[in-house]
Design an enzyme around this catalytic site. Structure first.
Site, PDB file in Angstrom:
ATOM      1  N   GLU A  65       5.225 110.945  41.144  1.00 26.47           N
ATOM      2  CA  GLU A  65       3.973 110.229  41.390  1.00 26.47           C
ATOM      3  C   GLU A  65       2.816 111.189  41.636  1.00 26.47           C
ATOM      4  O   GLU A  65       3.017 112.404  41.759  1.00 26.47           O
ATOM      5  CB  GLU A  65       4.164 109.259  42.569  1.00 26.47           C
ATOM      6  CG  GLU A  65       5.221 108.214  42.236  1.00 26.47           C
ATOM      7  CD  GLU A  65       5.375 107.135  43.292  1.00 26.47           C
ATOM      8  OE1 GLU A  65       4.890 107.308  44.432  1.00 26.47           O
ATOM      9  OE2 GLU A  65       5.990 106.108  42.954  1.00 26.47           O
ATOM     10  N   GLU A  76      12.418 107.401  33.385  1.00 27.26           N
ATOM     11  CA  GLU A  76      12.896 107.305  32.004  1.00 27.26           C
ATOM     12  C   GLU A  76      12.126 108.267  31.108  1.00 27.26           C
ATOM     13  O   GLU A  76      12.689 108.915  30.222  1.00 27.26           O
ATOM     14  CB  GLU A  76      12.710 105.881  31.461  1.00 27.26           C
ATOM     15  CG  GLU A  76      13.543 104.827  32.170  1.00 27.26           C
ATOM     16  CD  GLU A  76      12.852 104.225  33.395  1.00 27.26           C
ATOM     17  OE1 GLU A  76      12.052 104.931  34.058  1.00 27.26           O
ATOM     18  OE2 GLU A  76      13.131 103.054  33.688  1.00 27.26           O
ATOM     19  N   CYS A 113       9.783  99.909  32.628  1.00 27.53           N
ATOM     20  CA  CYS A 113       8.444  99.324  32.470  1.00 27.53           C
ATOM     21  C   CYS A 113       8.061  99.323  30.979  1.00 27.53           C
ATOM     22  O   CYS A 113       8.755  99.923  30.143  1.00 27.53           O
ATOM     23  CB  CYS A 113       7.421 100.106  33.289  1.00 27.53           C
ATOM     24  SG  CYS A 113       6.927 101.675  32.527  1.00 27.53           S
ATOM     25  N   CYS A 116       7.664 102.762  29.304  1.00 27.45           N
ATOM     26  CA  CYS A 116       8.946 103.428  29.042  1.00 27.45           C
ATOM     27  C   CYS A 116       9.680 102.761  27.891  1.00 27.45           C
ATOM     28  O   CYS A 116      10.314 103.433  27.078  1.00 27.45           O
ATOM     29  CB  CYS A 116       9.810 103.445  30.296  1.00 27.45           C
ATOM     30  SG  CYS A 116       9.126 104.551  31.543  1.00 27.45           S
TER      31      CYS A 116
HETATM   32  N1  THU Z   1       9.393 103.527  38.044  1.00 29.76           N
HETATM   33  C1  THU Z   1      10.270 104.267  37.292  1.00 29.76           C
HETATM   34  O1  THU Z   1      10.342 105.495  37.416  1.00 29.76           O
HETATM   35  N2  THU Z   1      11.047 103.606  36.410  1.00 29.76           N
HETATM   36  C2  THU Z   1      11.112 102.253  36.281  1.00 29.76           C
HETATM   37  O2  THU Z   1      11.884 101.749  35.481  1.00 29.76           O
HETATM   38  C3  THU Z   1      10.244 101.403  37.108  1.00 29.76           C
HETATM   39  C4  THU Z   1       9.228 102.110  37.913  1.00 29.76           C
HETATM   40  C5  THU Z   1       8.588 104.245  39.044  1.00 29.76           C
HETATM   41  C6  THU Z   1       7.136 104.350  38.756  1.00 29.76           C
HETATM   42  C7  THU Z   1       6.561 104.518  40.157  1.00 29.76           C
HETATM   43  O3  THU Z   1       6.653 105.892  40.525  1.00 29.76           O
HETATM   44  C8  THU Z   1       7.504 103.737  41.036  1.00 29.76           C
HETATM   45  O4  THU Z   1       8.703 103.581  40.282  1.00 29.76           O
HETATM   46  C9  THU Z   1       6.990 102.378  41.461  1.00 29.76           C
HETATM   47  O5  THU Z   1       6.574 101.647  40.395  1.00 29.76           O
END
Ligand code: THU
Length: 165
Positions: A65, A76, A113, A116
């Site tokens: 993040e 992903e 998401c 991804c």
């Molecule tokens: N996130 C992922 O890394 N993969 C997913 O499949 C869903 C969301 C992360 C993005 C962000 O850093 C945090 O989870 C909250 O959305």
């Protein structure tokens, strides 16, 4: 005359890791460990992804993040960016995704998401082969044959150049 069309998806659900073969169990373990290395100070939502390549090699990634929120990246995509850039000629066969709860235990399964999904679709279309996806949760594991089940009617390289597959 207009017509209603239906798209249905099917997937397999496992109740227990023991129902999976040793390779898949290992891949899921790596994705869980990867989730522990997430940098998620803003959401505290730790996701890990592990890609098994055709050679058997496993490449992992986690979400990273940023204070400028849109600059963050999902697990992903870090995993796929790592496999594509480090092993461009080794085809991704299976992608496992896990999340870790605040107490450090494995969380319920997460589903990728939209961004991804699009990136997974690109990698499938680069190889013209599906990437098996394992959404690994504490109570169940969902197995999808490919991203088509999560991203139907997708825009990909064949949409861009319909005359050139
Ligand atoms: N996130 C992922 O890394 N993969 C997913 O499949 C869903 C969301 C992360 C993005 C962000 O850093 C945090 O989870 C909250 O959305």
């Amino acid at each position: 005359m207009s017509e209603i069309k239906n798209i249905s998806i099917s997937y397999r659900e496992f109740q227990n890791h023991n129902e999976l073969n040793a390779e898949d169990q290992e891949l899921i373990k790596v994705s869980e460990e990867a989730a522990r290395s997430a940098y998620a100070p803003y959401s505290q939502f730790r996701v890990g992804a592990a890609v098994r390549l055709e050679s058997g090699r496993i490449v992992h990634g986690a979400n990273v993040e940023n204070a400028a929120f849109p600059s963050g990246i999902c697990a992903e995509r870090t995993a796929l960016a790592a496999s594509i850039t480090n092993f461009p000629d080794d085809r991704p066969v299976t992608l496992a995704i896990s999340a870790i709860s605040d107490d450090g235990s494995v969380a319920e399964q997460v589903t990728p998401c939209g961004n991804c999904r699009q990136v997974i679709a690109e990698e499938e279309s680069r190889w013209n082969r599906q990437i098996r996806i394992l959404l690994a949760g504490k109570n169940k594991i969902i197995e999808l044959d490919g991203i088509g089940q999560l991203l139907p009617l997708q825009f990909n390289r064949s949409s861009l150049r319909p005359d050139r597959p």
